[in-house]
Write a protein that holds these residues in place. Structure first.
Motif, PDB file in Angstrom:
ATOM      1  N   HIS A 100      -6.907   9.476  -3.465  1.00  0.00           N
ATOM      2  CA  HIS A 100      -6.127  10.030  -4.282  1.00  0.00           C
ATOM      3  C   HIS A 100      -6.188   9.442  -5.684  1.00  0.00           C
ATOM      4  O   HIS A 100      -5.793   8.355  -6.438  1.00  0.00           O
ATOM      5  N   HIS A 109      -7.638   6.335   1.131  1.00  0.00           N
ATOM      6  CA  HIS A 109      -8.205   6.221   2.394  1.00  0.00           C
ATOM      7  C   HIS A 109      -9.765   6.244   2.439  1.00  0.00           C
ATOM      8  O   HIS A 109     -10.277   6.995   2.817  1.00  0.00           O
ATOM      9  N   ARG A 164       1.014  -1.338   0.118  1.00  0.00           N
ATOM     10  CA  ARG A 164       0.113  -0.028  -0.010  1.00  0.00           C
ATOM     11  C   ARG A 164       0.942   1.165   0.010  1.00  0.00           C
ATOM     12  O   ARG A 164       0.589   2.100  -0.943  1.00  0.00           O
ATOM     13  N   GLU A 219      -6.119  16.012   2.648  1.00  0.00           N
ATOM     14  CA  GLU A 219      -5.047  15.785   3.599  1.00  0.00           C
ATOM     15  C   GLU A 219      -3.963  16.223   3.210  1.00  0.00           C
ATOM     16  O   GLU A 219      -2.783  16.447   3.920  1.00  0.00           O
ATOM     17  N   HIS A 220      -3.370  16.806   2.311  1.00  0.00           N
ATOM     18  CA  HIS A 220      -2.175  17.243   1.717  1.00  0.00           C
ATOM     19  C   HIS A 220      -1.892  19.000   1.793  1.00  0.00           C
ATOM     20  O   HIS A 220      -1.002  19.440   1.871  1.00  0.00           O
TER      21      HIS A 220
HETATM   22 ZN    ZN Z   1      -2.922   9.712   1.384  1.00  0.00          ZN
END
Ligand code: ZN
Ligand code: 2HG
Length: 487
Positions: free
Chosen positions: A392, A385, A335, A436-437
């Motif tokens: 993504h 996720h 992963r 999340e980035h």
């Molecule tokens: Zn990620």
């Protein structure tokens, strides 16, 4: 703030930092001047490397008085160019790397106090040594730093159970844009004393101050983990399975990752050591991890029975359950190396989107159909996720496109249009273009476009109130505004 910094100010900074506390040669500063994805190249007159909070405070205070912009810099693993200075040479890079002490582990209070420059891995190790868990978990944990995790509100693979970095913070220490130190480094679980000031700095990407220390939440250390790779038909199966796993195992479910076949194939082709757990191809996989309290064998048996019933009912196609720590590591290796595999395979167009979980499958179908017309031949590598609704949703060029070729350039030229179409679609589905980035420098335009205008005006008001001179990480999160003509 585009002129080169005043030499007298640079000299004063060097004195404040001491002989080991700064870098200025081209060779020494180079690693601080480009980002992880090589999207940006900057310049600087000086990289400051303070080794104490007092030094950070002195540096920021001097910069405030001299009008020098400050770019905080952690492990440099940001995807959005948040820690890279601009090309003017006028901005100072402030590296937190030498501020890397574990200050205190409070096992009884389930709290860990660290310097901002501690790596995430070092924080995890300190927690384990006290019989506790610090649950944030990311592919880059060996090099990313706690200050960066806090400043980008990092996510990763255990958010389903423990939340993002914002939810893992008890207290914070911040050097403000004028050099004062905000000391909220408390481990209290309950503290209803007005505005929660520390929250302003979480996810602020260094635009409101420099985080120098944090008190983090710890959790009981699970006795063991039960980890499985489940072959499934696609995203709709993944979402349905997620619901059943959570119904059955509740809060024991720590991670639920989605891996489409193409992501697995890229990892197998490009990353040595990646395993192929099934003997024939499946459309997609769910990597599921449960944390087991003591005693754990019962949970393993229950999970195996659950997955057996799923396969029997044909809601899953096959499943493997790790029988050892080494097998668990192999599943996570697969992963965690998908981003690496996609990079090794060539160019990519990336998206870090989140959607309501119930709409993920519909989103993937609609987006994939749209891209078939917009970017014919491009391959969707949409993993992530799923337990958090975070995909993504990346693209790779058609198979056989050679690195540096005209075809690859044509593919990359589509990036802006592809981003627009995907982000518009995400907005119509009630999702977020940045899960999340963060925003960094890369997504300031997207923030202006998609953020609620009232929220955006609140952000600008907070920035103006805390950093009126605009010295903290300019041009990150909030786009630089052209100077207003006053005549
Ligand atoms: Zn990620
Ligand atoms: C992950 O989940 C990271 O592996 C990286 O957030 C995602 O490279 C990416 O697009």
């Amino acid at each position: 703030m585009t002129a080169a910094p005043d030499p007298a100010a640079i000299a004063a900074l060097k004195v404040a930092l001491g002989p080991d506390g700064w870098l200025e040669s081209a060779a020494d500063t180079a690693p601080y001047l480009s980002d992880f994805r090589r999207l940006y190249r900057g310049a600087t007159a000086l990289v400051a490397r303070p080794n104490s909070v007092a030094q950070v405070s002195a540096v920021v205070g001097l910069c405030a008085r001299a009008g020098i912009a400050v770019v905080p810099h952690g492990g440099n693993t940001s995807y959005c160019g948040g820690a890279t200075p601009d090309a003017s040479g006028a901005e100072l890079v402030l590296s937190l790397g030498r501020l890397n002490r574990v200050r205190e582990v409070d096992a009884a209070g389930y709290a860990l106090t660290v310097d901002a420059g501690c790596t995430l891995a070092a924080a995890q190790v300190a927690a384990v040594a006290a019989g506790r868990l610090f649950p944030l978990s990311l592919g880059s944990e060996g090099s990313c730093q706690i200050g960066g995790n806090l400043s980008t509100n990092a996510g990763g693979t255990a958010v389903l159970r423990y939340g993002m970095m914002r939810e893992l913070v008890l207290g914070l220490e911040v050097v403000m844009p004028d050099g004062r130190v905000l000391d909220q480094l408390r481990s209290l679980r309950k503290d209803n004393t007005g505005y929660d000031v520390k929250q302003l700095f979480l996810g602020a990407e260094g635009t409101l101050g420099v985080i120098t220390g944090a008190c983090l939440k710890l959790f009981p250390q699970p006795a063991d983990y039960v980890t499985a790779l489940v072959a499934i038909g696609g995203m709709a199966d993944a979402v349905a399975l997620l619901g059943r796993v959570r119904d059955e195992f509740g809060d024991a479910v720590e991670g639920f990752e989605y891996i489409p076949r193409l992501a697995h194939e890229l990892a197998l082709a490009h990353v040595p050591g990646v395993i192929a757990p099934f003997d024939h191809p499946h459309p997609a996989f769910a990597l599921i991890e449960l944390a087991a309290p003591k005693p754990w064998p019962e949970l393993q048996a229950r999970f195996e029975a659950f997955l057996g019933a799923e396969v029997e009912a044909r809601t899953a196609r096959d499943a493997v359950v790790a029988q050892s720590a080494a097998q668990r590591d192999a599943l996570w290796f697969l992963r965690e190396h998908i981003p690496d595999a996609q990079t090794r395979a060539g160019a990519s167009i990336k998206h870090d989107v989140s959607l309501p979980v119930a709409r993920l499958a519909e989103f993937v179908d609609t987006a994939t159909a749209t891209l078939a017309t917009l970017a014919p031949g491009a391959r969707v590598v949409g993993y992530g996720h799923v337990g958090d609704g975070n995909l993504h949703y990346n693209l790779s060029p058609a198979p056989g496109v050679v690195r540096g070729s005209a075809e690859e350039r044509a593919f990359l030229e589509l990036a802006a249009r592809v981003n627009r179409v995907i982000h518009d679609l995400v907005a119509t589905f009630g999702g977020s273009f940045s899960a999340e980035h963060g925003i960094g420098r890369l997504k300031t335009g997207e923030l202006e476009r998609y953020e609620d205008p009232v929220a955006l005006s609140v952000m600008r008001a907070v920035k103006a109130a805390l950093d009126p001179a605009g010295i903290m990480n300019p041009g990150k999160i909030l786009a630089r505004r052209p100077a207003v003509r006053r005549d």
